[in-house]
Design a protein around this motif. Structure first.
Motif, PDB file in Angstrom:
ATOM      1  N   VAL A   1     -90.632  58.025  25.562  1.00 58.35           N
ATOM      2  CA  VAL A   1     -91.614  58.645  24.695  1.00 58.35           C
ATOM      3  C   VAL A   1     -91.867  60.074  25.132  1.00 58.35           C
ATOM      4  O   VAL A   1     -91.911  60.985  24.327  1.00 58.35           O
ATOM      5  CB  VAL A   1     -92.927  57.837  24.688  1.00 58.35           C
ATOM      6  CG1 VAL A   1     -93.998  58.545  23.909  1.00 58.35           C
ATOM      7  CG2 VAL A   1     -92.698  56.451  24.121  1.00 58.35           C
ATOM      8  N   PHE A 107     -79.111  45.425  23.672  1.00 60.64           N
ATOM      9  CA  PHE A 107     -80.205  46.238  23.133  1.00 60.64           C
ATOM     10  C   PHE A 107     -80.662  45.873  21.733  1.00 60.64           C
ATOM     11  O   PHE A 107     -81.691  46.374  21.285  1.00 60.64           O
ATOM     12  CB  PHE A 107     -79.828  47.727  23.194  1.00 60.64           C
ATOM     13  CG  PHE A 107     -79.768  48.241  24.591  1.00 60.64           C
ATOM     14  CD1 PHE A 107     -80.925  48.410  25.332  1.00 60.64           C
ATOM     15  CD2 PHE A 107     -78.556  48.522  25.186  1.00 60.64           C
ATOM     16  CE1 PHE A 107     -80.877  48.857  26.637  1.00 60.64           C
ATOM     17  CE2 PHE A 107     -78.490  48.974  26.492  1.00 60.64           C
ATOM     18  CZ  PHE A 107     -79.653  49.141  27.219  1.00 60.64           C
ATOM     19  N   ILE A 110     -84.218  44.500  21.762  1.00 57.98           N
ATOM     20  CA  ILE A 110     -85.186  45.573  22.062  1.00 57.98           C
ATOM     21  C   ILE A 110     -85.374  46.454  20.837  1.00 57.98           C
ATOM     22  O   ILE A 110     -86.492  46.824  20.482  1.00 57.98           O
ATOM     23  CB  ILE A 110     -84.715  46.391  23.282  1.00 57.98           C
ATOM     24  CG1 ILE A 110     -84.670  45.495  24.518  1.00 57.98           C
ATOM     25  CG2 ILE A 110     -85.610  47.603  23.505  1.00 57.98           C
ATOM     26  CD1 ILE A 110     -83.973  46.104  25.713  1.00 57.98           C
ATOM     27  N   TRP A 111     -84.264  46.794  20.150  1.00 61.19           N
ATOM     28  CA  TRP A 111     -84.339  47.636  18.964  1.00 61.19           C
ATOM     29  C   TRP A 111     -85.144  46.955  17.860  1.00 61.19           C
ATOM     30  O   TRP A 111     -85.971  47.591  17.220  1.00 61.19           O
ATOM     31  CB  TRP A 111     -82.925  47.975  18.467  1.00 61.19           C
ATOM     32  CG  TRP A 111     -82.948  48.796  17.216  1.00 61.19           C
ATOM     33  CD1 TRP A 111     -83.164  50.132  17.109  1.00 61.19           C
ATOM     34  CD2 TRP A 111     -82.772  48.308  15.878  1.00 61.19           C
ATOM     35  NE1 TRP A 111     -83.126  50.520  15.795  1.00 61.19           N
ATOM     36  CE2 TRP A 111     -82.885  49.416  15.011  1.00 61.19           C
ATOM     37  CE3 TRP A 111     -82.518  47.055  15.340  1.00 61.19           C
ATOM     38  CZ2 TRP A 111     -82.762  49.306  13.642  1.00 61.19           C
ATOM     39  CZ3 TRP A 111     -82.392  46.940  13.963  1.00 61.19           C
ATOM     40  CH2 TRP A 111     -82.511  48.054  13.131  1.00 61.19           C
ATOM     41  N   PHE A 113     -87.459  44.709  18.172  1.00 63.21           N
ATOM     42  CA  PHE A 113     -88.862  44.673  18.579  1.00 63.21           C
ATOM     43  C   PHE A 113     -89.510  46.056  18.510  1.00 63.21           C
ATOM     44  O   PHE A 113     -90.636  46.204  18.047  1.00 63.21           O
ATOM     45  CB  PHE A 113     -88.986  44.107  19.994  1.00 63.21           C
ATOM     46  CG  PHE A 113     -90.385  44.061  20.501  1.00 63.21           C
ATOM     47  CD1 PHE A 113     -91.296  43.122  20.028  1.00 63.21           C
ATOM     48  CD2 PHE A 113     -90.817  44.979  21.452  1.00 63.21           C
ATOM     49  CE1 PHE A 113     -92.594  43.087  20.497  1.00 63.21           C
ATOM     50  CE2 PHE A 113     -92.122  44.953  21.926  1.00 63.21           C
ATOM     51  CZ  PHE A 113     -93.015  43.998  21.444  1.00 63.21           C
ATOM     52  N   ALA A 114     -88.806  47.101  18.977  1.00 64.88           N
ATOM     53  CA  ALA A 114     -89.411  48.425  19.122  1.00 64.88           C
ATOM     54  C   ALA A 114     -89.284  49.314  17.882  1.00 64.88           C
ATOM     55  O   ALA A 114     -90.224  50.049  17.562  1.00 64.88           O
ATOM     56  CB  ALA A 114     -88.789  49.144  20.322  1.00 64.88           C
ATOM     57  N   ASP A 115     -88.150  49.263  17.182  1.00 69.20           N
ATOM     58  CA  ASP A 115     -87.904  50.253  16.129  1.00 69.20           C
ATOM     59  C   ASP A 115     -87.736  49.687  14.729  1.00 69.20           C
ATOM     60  O   ASP A 115     -87.972  50.394  13.756  1.00 69.20           O
ATOM     61  CB  ASP A 115     -86.648  51.068  16.467  1.00 69.20           C
ATOM     62  CG  ASP A 115     -86.848  51.961  17.671  1.00 69.20           C
ATOM     63  OD1 ASP A 115     -87.989  52.381  17.899  1.00 69.20           O
ATOM     64  OD2 ASP A 115     -85.864  52.249  18.357  1.00 69.20           O
ATOM     65  N   ASP A 118     -90.841  49.893  12.429  1.00 70.53           N
ATOM     66  CA  ASP A 118     -91.131  51.260  11.991  1.00 70.53           C
ATOM     67  C   ASP A 118     -90.127  51.729  10.951  1.00 70.53           C
ATOM     68  O   ASP A 118     -90.489  52.387   9.972  1.00 70.53           O
ATOM     69  CB  ASP A 118     -91.121  52.228  13.178  1.00 70.53           C
ATOM     70  CG  ASP A 118     -92.302  52.004  14.105  1.00 70.53           C
ATOM     71  OD1 ASP A 118     -93.320  51.444  13.646  1.00 70.53           O
ATOM     72  OD2 ASP A 118     -92.205  52.401  15.281  1.00 70.53           O
TER      73      ASP A 118
END
Length: 197
Positions: A1, A107, A110-111, A113-115, A118
């Protein structure tokens, strides 16, 4: 970030330290020795990054550490990729294919969950506007092409030679980011960037 808070030109100046990391890590991991000329040639890189860091207008310590860790990670990848290419005789594009699949499996959760949320929200808000999707697709294609070229070059040269060649692309990335993004820089900051590159 925090890496997003740091200008692209500054990040690529820090990434110009890749030859330094490659020399140090090759010495530790592979027991490779370099000539005194190689060690002395690292001094301008260290000095340039030091000047650019001290004079960076939007300096951020977490951004600096993140960029250094990323550069070290790329150096490690190059060293071990070259070792795998040498020891196994595998074709360099086959190795890239295997690494790509491993990265996807590691990944993707993770992607998601995180992106993904959005991205999905952004696409729903901009229904009919596929700009984000097109930018992501273009970024993926360009990254894929860059990796093909990188592994092709790495299969032909040593990790240190690759690191030096990789540093030369930083000149263009820094210059383009300064012109297109209009990052505020001082004269001393530019001198440090040029010295590092």
């Amino acid at each position: 970030v925090s890496l997003w808070k740091v200008p692209v030109s500054y990040v690529h100046t820090i990434k110009a330290t890749m030859p330094l990391f490659t020399v140090i890590l090759s010495r530790i991991i592979m027991r490779e020795k370099q000539t005194c000329k190689v060690y002395f040639s690292l001094i301008p890189i260290i000095a340039g990054v030091g000047i650019a860091t001290i004079t960076e207008i939007s300096f951020d310590i977490i951004g600096l550490i993140s960029a250094l860790a990323s550069t070290m990670g790329f150096s490690l990848q190059n060293i071990y990729s070259k070792k795998v290419l040498h020891d196994t005789g595998i074709h360099h594009l086959r190795l890239l294919h295997i690494m790509g699949r491993l990265a996807l499996f590691m990944f993707l959760p993770i992607w998601v969950f995180a992106d993904f949320v959005d991205l999905k929200d952004n696409l729903n808000v901009n229904f009919g506007n596929y700009r984000v999707t097109l930018l992501l697709f273009a970024d993926g294609i360009l990254n894929w092409l860059q990796n093909i070229v990188a592994f092709s070059v790495l299969s032909l040269v040593t990790p240190l030679t690759y690191a030096v060649a990789n540093t030369s692309k930083r000149i263009f990335v820094i210059a383009i980011s300064l012109f297109i993004l209009g990052n505020p820089v001082s004269g001393l900051n530019i001198c440090g960037m040029l010295l590092a590159v």
